[in-house]
Design an enzyme around this catalytic site. Sequence first.
Site, PDB file in Angstrom:
ATOM      1  CG  HIS A 129      -0.440   5.741   4.792  1.00  0.00           C
ATOM      2  ND1 HIS A 129      -1.642   5.996   5.037  1.00  0.00           N
ATOM      3  CD2 HIS A 129       0.119   6.427   6.159  1.00  0.00           C
ATOM      4  CE1 HIS A 129      -1.893   6.713   6.283  1.00  0.00           C
ATOM      5  NE2 HIS A 129      -0.859   7.106   6.964  1.00  0.00           N
ATOM      6  CG  ASP A 137      -2.313   3.309   7.107  1.00  0.00           C
ATOM      7  OD1 ASP A 137      -2.574   2.639   6.048  1.00  0.00           O
ATOM      8  OD2 ASP A 137      -3.057   3.986   7.700  1.00  0.00           O
ATOM      9  CB  SER A 163       5.358   5.007   3.974  1.00  0.00           C
ATOM     10  OG  SER A 163       5.723   6.153   4.882  1.00  0.00           O
ATOM     11  CG  ASN A 203      -1.881   1.315   1.312  1.00  0.00           C
ATOM     12  OD1 ASN A 203      -2.403   1.607   0.410  1.00  0.00           O
ATOM     13  ND2 ASN A 203      -1.836   1.829   2.518  1.00  0.00           N
TER      14      ASN A 203
HETATM   15  C1  GRF Z   1      -3.067   8.977  -2.087  1.00  0.00           C
HETATM   16  O1  GRF Z   1      -2.697  10.032  -1.299  1.00  0.00           O
HETATM   17  C2  GRF Z   1      -2.314   7.768  -1.386  1.00  0.00           C
HETATM   18  O2  GRF Z   1      -1.379   7.913  -0.615  1.00  0.00           O
HETATM   19  C3  GRF Z   1      -3.793   7.405  -0.508  1.00  0.00           C
HETATM   20  O3  GRF Z   1      -4.766   7.837  -1.117  1.00  0.00           O
HETATM   21  C4  GRF Z   1      -4.466   8.621  -2.261  1.00  0.00           C
HETATM   22  C5  GRF Z   1      -4.768   8.102  -3.493  1.00  0.00           C
HETATM   23  O4  GRF Z   1      -4.775   8.944  -4.534  1.00  0.00           O
HETATM   24  N1  GRF Z   1      -3.543   6.148  -0.145  1.00  0.00           N
HETATM   25  P1  GRF Z   1      -4.908   8.358  -6.083  1.00  0.00           P
HETATM   26  O5  GRF Z   1      -6.252   7.877  -6.213  1.00  0.00           O
HETATM   27  O6  GRF Z   1      -3.863   7.493  -6.314  1.00  0.00           O
HETATM   28  O7  GRF Z   1      -4.652   9.442  -6.950  1.00  0.00           O
END
Ligand code: GRF
Length: 188
Positions: free
Chosen positions: A109, A145, A136, A107
Amino acid sequence: MKQRVGILLSGRGSNMMALVEAARDPNAPYGVALIASDKPDAAGIAWAQAQGLATWALAPKNVGKPAYEAALDSALREAQVETIALAGYMRLLSDDFVARWRGRIVNIHPSLLPKYKGLDTHARAIAAGDAHGGCSVHIVTEELDGGDVLGQAEVPILPGDTPEALAARVLEQEHRLYPRTLAEFVSR
Ligand code: GRF
């Protein structure tokens, strides 16, 4: 052989797009086998369909979470997915699903984990007076997370920064960090 990656998203999918772009490099160690979503009308799904990529989507509220996750699991296995990359997937995977894919879900984050798990990461980093925010890439475990961190990028917090401005600068780094870290992860 390229690793087969399945990407899960709920929204606009900018990180998914960065992963797809990177996978187009003939030397990339992974290919995108499926793009899946809990939101059939997600902008990222429309984009992926327009690119001719394989997509799957189902709204959990129509079938209940266990049936939704069973169908998702089947779709990923039919596409012969080996690694799952969450990219703005706004739903908690059940412990059972995580156990079936143990060590094979990653993932991204938007914080420097272990700081600021969960939501509103940029506002919390600014309120704490931190010098840096960032992002991260980590392994997904049953703890939100909480899995091992595979890679991070730091972004300076500027005087007068707003959560929106910081989020935009961090997002640029997410698009660099995620393809690079996923490539390292599937190659190890
Ligand atoms: C990003 O900020 C990511 O870090 C978080 O959700 C958001 C997703 O944005 N997990 P996108 O859909 O990839 O534009």
